[in-house]
Design an enzyme around this catalytic site. Structure first.
Site, PDB file in Angstrom:
ATOM      1  N   CYS A  12       0.913  -1.102  -0.252  1.00 43.79           N
ATOM      2  CA  CYS A  12       0.039  -0.037   0.102  1.00 43.79           C
ATOM      3  C   CYS A  12       0.932   1.246   0.164  1.00 43.79           C
ATOM      4  CB  CYS A  12      -0.826  -0.085   1.140  1.00 43.79           C
ATOM      5  SG  CYS A  12      -0.343  -0.718   2.770  1.00 43.79           S
TER       6      CYS A  12
ATOM      7  N   GLU B 255      -3.452   3.111  -8.773  1.00 49.06           N
ATOM      8  CA  GLU B 255      -2.509   2.163  -7.999  1.00 49.06           C
ATOM      9  C   GLU B 255      -2.109   0.763  -8.830  1.00 49.06           C
ATOM     10  OE1 GLU B 255      -3.896   0.183  -4.327  1.00 49.06           O
ATOM     11  OE2 GLU B 255      -2.061   1.019  -3.506  1.00 49.06           O
TER      12      GLU B 255
HETATM   13  P1  NAI Z   1      -9.969  -6.159  -2.334  1.00 50.94           P
HETATM   14  O1  NAI Z   1      -9.658  -4.728  -1.813  1.00 50.94           O
HETATM   15  O2  NAI Z   1     -11.044  -6.566  -3.140  1.00 50.94           O
HETATM   16  O3  NAI Z   1      -9.695  -7.432  -1.290  1.00 50.94           O
HETATM   17  C1  NAI Z   1      -8.902  -7.313  -0.227  1.00 50.94           C
HETATM   18  C2  NAI Z   1      -9.973  -7.967   0.968  1.00 50.94           C
HETATM   19  O4  NAI Z   1     -11.511  -7.558   0.839  1.00 50.94           O
HETATM   20  C3  NAI Z   1      -9.818  -9.582   0.629  1.00 50.94           C
HETATM   21  O5  NAI Z   1     -10.147 -10.210   2.150  1.00 50.94           O
HETATM   22  C4  NAI Z   1     -11.115  -9.562  -0.106  1.00 50.94           C
HETATM   23  O6  NAI Z   1     -11.909 -11.006   0.279  1.00 50.94           O
HETATM   24  C5  NAI Z   1     -12.179  -8.752   0.618  1.00 50.94           C
HETATM   25  N1  NAI Z   1     -13.371  -8.355  -0.303  1.00 50.94           N
HETATM   26  C6  NAI Z   1     -13.575  -8.268  -1.446  1.00 50.94           C
HETATM   27  N2  NAI Z   1     -14.810  -7.951  -1.709  1.00 50.94           N
HETATM   28  C7  NAI Z   1     -15.600  -7.871  -0.637  1.00 50.94           C
HETATM   29  C8  NAI Z   1     -16.782  -7.272  -0.378  1.00 50.94           C
HETATM   30  N3  NAI Z   1     -17.615  -7.069  -1.287  1.00 50.94           N
HETATM   31  N4  NAI Z   1     -17.004  -7.194   0.983  1.00 50.94           N
HETATM   32  C9  NAI Z   1     -16.248  -7.476   1.798  1.00 50.94           C
HETATM   33  N5  NAI Z   1     -14.929  -7.726   1.640  1.00 50.94           N
HETATM   34  C10 NAI Z   1     -14.528  -8.037   0.341  1.00 50.94           C
HETATM   35  O7  NAI Z   1      -8.336  -6.068  -3.426  1.00 50.94           O
HETATM   36  P2  NAI Z   1      -8.044  -7.192  -4.664  1.00 50.94           P
HETATM   37  O8  NAI Z   1      -9.339  -7.481  -5.548  1.00 50.94           O
HETATM   38  O9  NAI Z   1      -7.512  -8.528  -3.896  1.00 50.94           O
HETATM   39  O10 NAI Z   1      -6.867  -6.356  -5.174  1.00 50.94           O
HETATM   40  C11 NAI Z   1      -7.126  -5.529  -6.226  1.00 50.94           C
HETATM   41  C12 NAI Z   1      -6.445  -4.172  -6.224  1.00 50.94           C
HETATM   42  O11 NAI Z   1      -6.812  -3.796  -4.747  1.00 50.94           O
HETATM   43  C13 NAI Z   1      -4.956  -4.243  -6.273  1.00 50.94           C
HETATM   44  O12 NAI Z   1      -4.696  -4.349  -7.391  1.00 50.94           O
HETATM   45  C14 NAI Z   1      -4.368  -3.064  -5.245  1.00 50.94           C
HETATM   46  O13 NAI Z   1      -4.433  -2.034  -6.120  1.00 50.94           O
HETATM   47  C15 NAI Z   1      -5.475  -2.950  -4.179  1.00 50.94           C
HETATM   48  N6  NAI Z   1      -5.137  -3.585  -2.938  1.00 50.94           N
HETATM   49  C16 NAI Z   1      -4.616  -2.717  -2.059  1.00 50.94           C
HETATM   50  C17 NAI Z   1      -4.260  -3.320  -0.776  1.00 50.94           C
HETATM   51  C18 NAI Z   1      -3.362  -2.089   0.221  1.00 50.94           C
HETATM   52  O14 NAI Z   1      -2.693  -2.833   0.898  1.00 50.94           O
HETATM   53  N7  NAI Z   1      -3.784  -1.037   0.403  1.00 50.94           N
HETATM   54  C19 NAI Z   1      -4.075  -4.498  -0.633  1.00 50.94           C
HETATM   55  C20 NAI Z   1      -4.653  -5.429  -1.602  1.00 50.94           C
HETATM   56  C21 NAI Z   1      -5.127  -5.014  -2.565  1.00 50.94           C
END
Ligand code: NAI
Ligand code: MG
Length: 491
Positions: A294, A393
């Site tokens: 992040c 990002e």
């Molecule tokens: P995501 O934000 O969808 O996933 C993160 C968490 O949220 C996982 O545990 C997932 O199962 C959960 N999640 C997904 N949809 C949900 C919903 N509707 N309700 C509740 N929980 C939910 O991220 P994803 O799809 O794995 O990655 C996509 C992009 O997100 C990456 O390319 C990056 O840009 C960003 N990202 C940023 C992070 C950070 O550290 N700020 C960490 C991971 C991803």
């Protein structure tokens, strides 16, 4: 899935949810593969939980908080359990780092750093548990007014796949130190270290139900958890889009949230900076964890008079970077998943096709398995200020370089994204360091350094689309609590 399932279970361990201090299967019996990003092969499985499992976990957390031993425990005893957990994590660091590294693809040295960081969170918050107190407030009249810091109750943590052990540390360390009980939903791509650490927490003496883990997809388990009416507070780290969905779900019950939603963090290099010191940190800030961080330093803004010199030096470094399997411990591992690889490759293709100058690209190790999700790191130069790689990002090893003519333009470029998580300012001019630190919109600003060892003690969180609320340090504890004001009348 049936046939696949028996194959995977035979191949590796069938990991379980942790609910009420027990290892439990999803009620439906459904399972998902655990995939190693280094070769794309399954090596275990996790429960594919849904609403019913989330409900069981929330009930167990509620019971531990209201009726169980946990809710009544003295702060000093909570702290001692967390300190014991910190020691157990340290004793099991090799196993945990190997698991984390295989599950996420991160080089083993990063896996070790993450486990060390996780142990440090429990040490920091374990020590803090009995040092949290309120205020006395001098109001007019015959009153004694004071504040108590109370836990929210049941806290839901929805965490991502990039640093599962570290993010568990900051959420569970602060949440448990404050006396909350937790339901953690790790990302479907990286659950294993989270499950193991929850098991170790039980060994450390944490009462059953205080810390529950439910594995499953965001759609099935995450959404149910964020909308659950008996959850008191939600903390999330991940993408802005999912952050919005979680806030909307939590809003149904008018619950508080902490959101850490990533960044597009700039490294700002002035001509008078110590370039030898800046160079390795600028490279590391985008290469660490394959750029899936992040706080990745994904933009480098360079004063025009040294732009050619500094990008040349960066390009030399980039051309030597090698991505390879986690156990080869190279500069970076594979990306987390096929989906993430396609996303990152899409950004690289779009930039290349629109004519962005590709200054250098690293390589993929010759022995990297075919099925792994490898991405050679890329440095782009003279990037157009409104292009995708300048604004979005990428979450991969892609560094975008820009040049600026003066301080005002540096500030304008630095602040010219939707994000505001971290920034670094590299200059020897003390007054400029202070001016810039004030003018840059970011939750953390580093001067002549980046990251400062993980920053367990340093409040962390964003402005703008990077989110709201703070984690880490004492701010992280306070966000896991609510202030109660008590006023006594006397005469
Ligand atoms: P995501 O934000 O969808 O996933 C993160 C968490 O949220 C996982 O545990 C997932 O199962 C959960 N999640 C997904 N949809 C949900 C919903 N509707 N309700 C509740 N929980 C939910 O991220 P994803 O799809 O794995 O990655 C996509 C992009 O997100 C990456 O390319 C990056 O840009 C960003 N990202 C940023 C992070 C950070 O550290 N700020 C960490 C991971 C991803
Ligand atoms: Mg995995």
């Amino acid at each position: 899935m049936g046939e696949n399932l028996s194959k995977t279970v035979a191949q590796g361990r069938a990991f379980m949810n942790i609910i009420g201090g027990e290892q439990v299967e999803a009620k439906s019996g459904a399972r998902m593969d655990v995939v190693a990003p280094s070769d794309g092969l399954a090596f275990g499985s996790i429960p594919a939980s849904n609403e019913a499992d989330v409900d069981a976990a929330v009930r167990s957390a509620r019971h531990a908080y209201e009726q169980g031993e946990w809710g009544k425990m003295a702060a000093v005893d909570r702290g001692r359990i967390l300190l014991r957990l910190s020691m157990l994590i340290t004793e099991n660091a090799d196993e945990l780092a190997a698991l984390e590294s295989r599950d996420t693809g991160k080089p083993i040295k990063q896996g070790i750093a993450d486990i060390v960081g996780c142990a440090r969170y429990f040490e920091f918050y374990g020590g803090a548990a009995d040092k949290i107190h309120g205020d006395t407030i001098p109001i007019a009249g015959d009153f004694l007014a004071l504040t108590l810091r109370e836990p929210h109750g049941v806290v839901a943590g929805i965490i991502p796949w990039n640093y599962p052990a570290q993010i568990l540390g900051r959420v569970a360390g602060a949440g448990l130190a404050m006396g909350n009980s937790l339901v953690l939903k790790p990302a479907e791509d990286a659950c294993l270290s989270v499950i193991r650490i929850a098991e170790l927490a039980l060994d450390a003496g944490l009462p059953a139900g205080a810390f529950n883990v439910v594995c499953g997809t965001g759609k099935d388990a995450g959404a149910a958890l964020s909308a659950h009416p008996d959850v008191d507070f939600v903390t999330f780290t991940g993408s802005p889009l999912t952050g919005t969905a979680i806030q909307q779900a939590a809003a149904i019950n008018n619950r508080g949230v902490t959101m850490e939603l990533g960044g597009k963090s700039p490294q700002i290099i002035f001509a008078d900076a110590d370039l030898d010191a800046a160079l390795p940190l600028v490279v590391n800030a985008i290469i660490q964890n394959g750029g899936q961080t992040c706080s990745a330093g994904s933009r480098v803004l360079i004063e025009a008079s040294i732009y050619d010199e500094f990008t040349k030096r960066l390009a030399e470094k980039f051309s030597k970077l090698v991505a390879g399997p986690h156990d080869a411990d190279l500069d970076l591992g594979p990306l987390i998943s096929k989906k993430q690889h396609a996303l990152v490759q899409g950004f690289i293709d779009e930039a290349t096709q629109s004519g962005t100058e590709l200054l250098a690209q690293g390589t993929i190790a010759g022995n990297a398995p075919e099925g792994g999700y490898y991405c050679a790191p890329v440095l782009f130069g003279n990037v157009e200020a409104n292009s995708s790689i300048a604004q979005k990002e990428v979450f991969g090893p892609v560094l975008a370089a820009f040049s600026f003519k003066d301080e005002d333009e540096a500030v304008m470029l630095a602040n010219n994204t939707d994000f505001g998580l971290v920034a670094a300012i590299w200059t020897r001019d003390g007054a400029r360091q202070m001016r810039m630190a004030k003018r840059v919109r970011a939750g953390q600003v580093f001067v002549n350094t980046y990251g400062a060892g993980g920053g367990i003690e340093l409040p962390f969180g964003g402005f703008k689309k990077s989110g709201h609320g703070r984690e880490k340090g004492f701010d992280g504890l306070f966000h896991m609590s609510a202030t109660k004001t008590v006023v006594f009348k006397h005469n």
